[in-house]
Motif scaffolding. Structure first.
Motif, PDB file in Angstrom:
ATOM      1  N   ARG A 107      -4.099   0.144  -2.391  1.00  0.00           N
ATOM      2  CA  ARG A 107      -5.081  -0.513  -1.530  1.00  0.00           C
ATOM      3  C   ARG A 107      -6.479  -0.055  -1.923  1.00  0.00           C
ATOM      4  NH1 ARG A 107      -1.322   1.692   2.383  1.00  0.00           N
ATOM      5  NH2 ARG A 107       0.184   0.104   3.030  1.00  0.00           N
ATOM      6  N   ASN A 108      -7.382  -1.013  -2.028  1.00  0.00           N
ATOM      7  CA  ASN A 108      -8.772  -0.707  -2.359  1.00  0.00           C
ATOM      8  C   ASN A 108      -9.651  -0.959  -1.139  1.00  0.00           C
ATOM      9  OD1 ASN A 108      -7.770  -2.396  -5.182  1.00  0.00           O
ATOM     10  ND2 ASN A 108      -8.345  -0.249  -5.322  1.00  0.00           N
ATOM     11  N   VAL A 109     -10.579  -0.054  -0.892  1.00  0.00           N
ATOM     12  CA  VAL A 109     -11.536  -0.240   0.203  1.00  0.00           C
ATOM     13  C   VAL A 109     -12.685  -1.093  -0.306  1.00  0.00           C
ATOM     14  CG1 VAL A 109     -13.108   0.902   1.799  1.00  0.00           C
ATOM     15  CG2 VAL A 109     -10.889   1.947   1.263  1.00  0.00           C
ATOM     16  N   ILE A 110     -12.847  -2.273   0.292  1.00  0.00           N
ATOM     17  CA  ILE A 110     -13.895  -3.214  -0.106  1.00  0.00           C
ATOM     18  C   ILE A 110     -14.783  -3.475   1.101  1.00  0.00           C
ATOM     19  CG2 ILE A 110     -14.395  -5.471  -1.077  1.00  0.00           C
ATOM     20  CD1 ILE A 110     -12.607  -4.341  -3.018  1.00  0.00           C
ATOM     21  N   PRO A 111     -16.090  -3.232   1.027  1.00  0.00           N
ATOM     22  CA  PRO A 111     -16.962  -3.504   2.168  1.00  0.00           C
ATOM     23  C   PRO A 111     -16.815  -4.945   2.656  1.00  0.00           C
ATOM     24  CG  PRO A 111     -18.139  -2.281   0.483  1.00  0.00           C
ATOM     25  CD  PRO A 111     -16.823  -2.668  -0.125  1.00  0.00           C
ATOM     26  N   GLY A 112     -16.758  -5.103   3.968  1.00  0.00           N
ATOM     27  CA  GLY A 112     -16.664  -6.428   4.569  1.00  0.00           C
ATOM     28  C   GLY A 112     -15.263  -6.805   5.009  1.00  0.00           C
ATOM     29  N   PHE A 113     -14.224  -6.202   4.407  1.00  0.00           N
ATOM     30  CA  PHE A 113     -12.846  -6.512   4.785  1.00  0.00           C
ATOM     31  C   PHE A 113     -12.394  -5.537   5.868  1.00  0.00           C
ATOM     32  CE2 PHE A 113     -13.161  -8.573   0.700  1.00  0.00           C
ATOM     33  CZ  PHE A 113     -12.387  -9.719   0.847  1.00  0.00           C
ATOM     34  N   GLU A 114     -12.096  -6.060   7.045  1.00  0.00           N
ATOM     35  CA  GLU A 114     -11.689  -5.247   8.192  1.00  0.00           C
ATOM     36  C   GLU A 114     -10.215  -5.488   8.508  1.00  0.00           C
ATOM     37  OE1 GLU A 114     -14.317  -5.937  11.523  1.00  0.00           O
ATOM     38  OE2 GLU A 114     -15.921  -6.564  10.164  1.00  0.00           O
ATOM     39  N   ASN A 115      -9.464  -4.401   8.745  1.00  0.00           N
ATOM     40  CA  ASN A 115      -8.030  -4.487   9.033  1.00  0.00           C
ATOM     41  C   ASN A 115      -7.298  -5.283   7.959  1.00  0.00           C
ATOM     42  OD1 ASN A 115      -8.281  -3.038  11.483  1.00  0.00           O
ATOM     43  ND2 ASN A 115      -8.849  -4.911  12.558  1.00  0.00           N
ATOM     44  N   CYS A 116      -7.650  -4.993   6.726  1.00  0.00           N
ATOM     45  CA  CYS A 116      -7.066  -5.688   5.582  1.00  0.00           C
ATOM     46  C   CYS A 116      -6.576  -4.682   4.545  1.00  0.00           C
ATOM     47  CB  CYS A 116      -8.094  -6.599   4.898  1.00  0.00           C
ATOM     48  SG  CYS A 116      -8.710  -7.960   5.905  1.00  0.00           S
ATOM     49  N   ASP A 117      -5.485  -5.022   3.871  1.00  0.00           N
ATOM     50  CA  ASP A 117      -5.078  -4.321   2.654  1.00  0.00           C
ATOM     51  C   ASP A 117      -5.524  -5.180   1.483  1.00  0.00           C
ATOM     52  OD1 ASP A 117      -3.848  -2.382   4.177  1.00  0.00           O
ATOM     53  OD2 ASP A 117      -1.858  -3.261   4.006  1.00  0.00           O
ATOM     54  N   VAL A 118      -6.384  -4.641   0.648  1.00  0.00           N
ATOM     55  CA  VAL A 118      -6.934  -5.393  -0.484  1.00  0.00           C
ATOM     56  C   VAL A 118      -6.557  -4.684  -1.780  1.00  0.00           C
ATOM     57  CG1 VAL A 118      -9.004  -6.364  -1.537  1.00  0.00           C
ATOM     58  CG2 VAL A 118      -8.886  -6.112   0.952  1.00  0.00           C
ATOM     59  N   THR A 119      -5.972  -5.435  -2.698  1.00  0.00           N
ATOM     60  CA  THR A 119      -5.673  -4.907  -4.021  1.00  0.00           C
ATOM     61  C   THR A 119      -6.421  -5.729  -5.056  1.00  0.00           C
ATOM     62  OG1 THR A 119      -3.495  -4.019  -3.487  1.00  0.00           O
ATOM     63  CG2 THR A 119      -3.872  -4.624  -5.754  1.00  0.00           C
ATOM     64  N   ILE A 120      -7.155  -5.048  -5.920  1.00  0.00           N
ATOM     65  CA  ILE A 120      -7.880  -5.721  -6.999  1.00  0.00           C
ATOM     66  C   ILE A 120      -6.934  -5.839  -8.190  1.00  0.00           C
ATOM     67  CG2 ILE A 120      -9.885  -5.648  -8.510  1.00  0.00           C
ATOM     68  CD1 ILE A 120     -11.242  -3.859  -6.404  1.00  0.00           C
ATOM     69  N   LEU A 121      -6.800  -7.041  -8.717  1.00  0.00           N
ATOM     70  CA  LEU A 121      -5.894  -7.313  -9.829  1.00  0.00           C
ATOM     71  C   LEU A 121      -6.692  -7.402 -11.130  1.00  0.00           C
ATOM     72  CD1 LEU A 121      -3.700  -9.872  -7.844  1.00  0.00           C
ATOM     73  CD2 LEU A 121      -3.068  -7.527  -8.447  1.00  0.00           C
ATOM     74  N   ALA A 122      -6.877  -8.578 -11.682  1.00  0.00           N
ATOM     75  CA  ALA A 122      -7.644  -8.713 -12.928  1.00  0.00           C
ATOM     76  C   ALA A 122      -9.134  -8.561 -12.659  1.00  0.00           C
ATOM     77  CB  ALA A 122      -7.376 -10.064 -13.582  1.00  0.00           C
ATOM     78  N   THR A 123      -9.843  -7.914 -13.589  1.00  0.00           N
ATOM     79  CA  THR A 123     -11.293  -7.727 -13.535  1.00  0.00           C
ATOM     80  C   THR A 123     -11.832  -7.721 -14.960  1.00  0.00           C
ATOM     81  OG1 THR A 123     -11.393  -5.322 -13.796  1.00  0.00           O
ATOM     82  CG2 THR A 123     -10.886  -6.142 -11.591  1.00  0.00           C
ATOM     83  N   PRO A 124     -13.162  -7.716 -15.137  1.00  0.00           N
ATOM     84  CA  PRO A 124     -13.708  -7.542 -16.491  1.00  0.00           C
ATOM     85  C   PRO A 124     -13.256  -6.252 -17.172  1.00  0.00           C
ATOM     86  CG  PRO A 124     -15.385  -8.448 -15.060  1.00  0.00           C
ATOM     87  CD  PRO A 124     -14.215  -8.095 -14.169  1.00  0.00           C
ATOM     88  N   LYS A 125     -12.905  -5.220 -16.390  1.00  0.00           N
ATOM     89  CA  LYS A 125     -12.398  -3.986 -16.988  1.00  0.00           C
ATOM     90  C   LYS A 125     -11.074  -4.215 -17.711  1.00  0.00           C
ATOM     91  CE  LYS A 125     -14.585  -0.784 -13.731  1.00  0.00           C
ATOM     92  NZ  LYS A 125     -14.355   0.301 -12.743  1.00  0.00           N
TER      93      LYS A 125
END
Length: 261
Positions: A36-54
């Motif tokens: 789970r990634n902490v992303i500003p603006g997402f409340e009570n959410c589990d967020v996973t970052i998948l593909a990125t420029p990295k």
């Protein structure tokens, strides 16, 4: 950070993973091991970052679980960033600026650059799961994209390149104002691509159902529901369905633009 699948403590078997990461080439990311990634603006959410420029992508894909009260009212996207959300499961209200779009499973909303996407879970106290995308929009003179919202249940299923057991759904219009599209490709058991593709377009794909074997840079790799696949430019790619269920995935594709030299 935490594990996306809530697997904590010691494993019951060998410590292993099906993940394959080949930056700027291709990647297979199964749900096991996602964090789970902490992303500003997402409340009570589990967020996973998948593909990125990295990883080598020109876009960013996310897997988002909105729990009871889950939302993003701060806004997602920006002046030069286009966004897209697809409801894998559940019920949400997605907003394009001040216009609300109630979405259920299979529903989606595209916001062009300059239009802010907001999200709120409305699934009666149950969680909703989303596939989320953003990309810097490539403008061309005389053409603009516009807000699009629908549900895949309403879309035509096209026989893919003449094969009756492979179907394609186009989620966005085939207009020059759009520099990308989203598709759902579905294979009946035993069906496959007609050939191994090699092209400049890149894809981010989330497997919605079933299982298959996918050719990624001429390596045949088993994939199944819940897996994420990144395919970079010029990576040879094709797949076929295995098992008893339909093999289906949603994927992005850059389109309608020339290539800089």
């Amino acid at each position: 950070m935490g594990y996306f699948t809530n697997q904590i403590g010691y494993p019951q078997d060998l410590l292993a993973s099906r993940s394959i990461i080949k930056r700027k080439n291709y990647a297979l990311i199964p749900p096991e091991g996602l964090v789970r990634n902490v992303i500003p603006g997402f409340e009570n959410c589990d967020v996973t970052i998948l593909a990125t420029p990295k990883l080598g992508a020109t876009f960013v894909d996310y897997l988002v679980t909105l729990h009871d009260g889950g939302r993003n009212q701060q806004g997602f996207g920006g002046e030069n960033v286009e966004t897209f959300v697809y409801v894998i499961d559940g019920k949400v209200t997605a907003s394009a600026d001040s216009t609300d779009y109630p979405l259920t499973s299979g529903g989606y909303l595209y916001c062009p650059a300059g239009v802010t996407l907001r999200l709120e879970n409305t699934n009666g106290g149950q969680a909703s799961q989303l596939f989320l995308y953003k990309r810097t929009y490539q403008r061309i003179k005389g053409y603009e994209a516009h807000v699009v919202s629908d549900n895949v249940k309403n879309l035509e299923k096209i026989h893919y390149e003449g094969m009756s057991d492979v179907t394609l759904q186009d989620l966005l219009p085939k207009e020059l104002g759009f520099d990308m599209n989203m598709h759902i490709l579905s294979f009946k058991p035993g069906a496959s691509h007609g050939y191994v593709e090699t092209h400049v377009q890149e894809h981010g794909a989330y497997v919605l159902s079933g299982a298959g074997v996918y050719n990624l840079d001429n390596e045949w790799i088993p994939v199944k529901k819940g897996d994420y696949i990144f395919m970079g430019a010029y990576v040879p790619q094709a797949g076929y369905a295995v098992g008893k269920d339909e093999f289906s995935y949603i994927y992005s594709k850059d389109c309608n633009r020339d290539v800089d030299c």
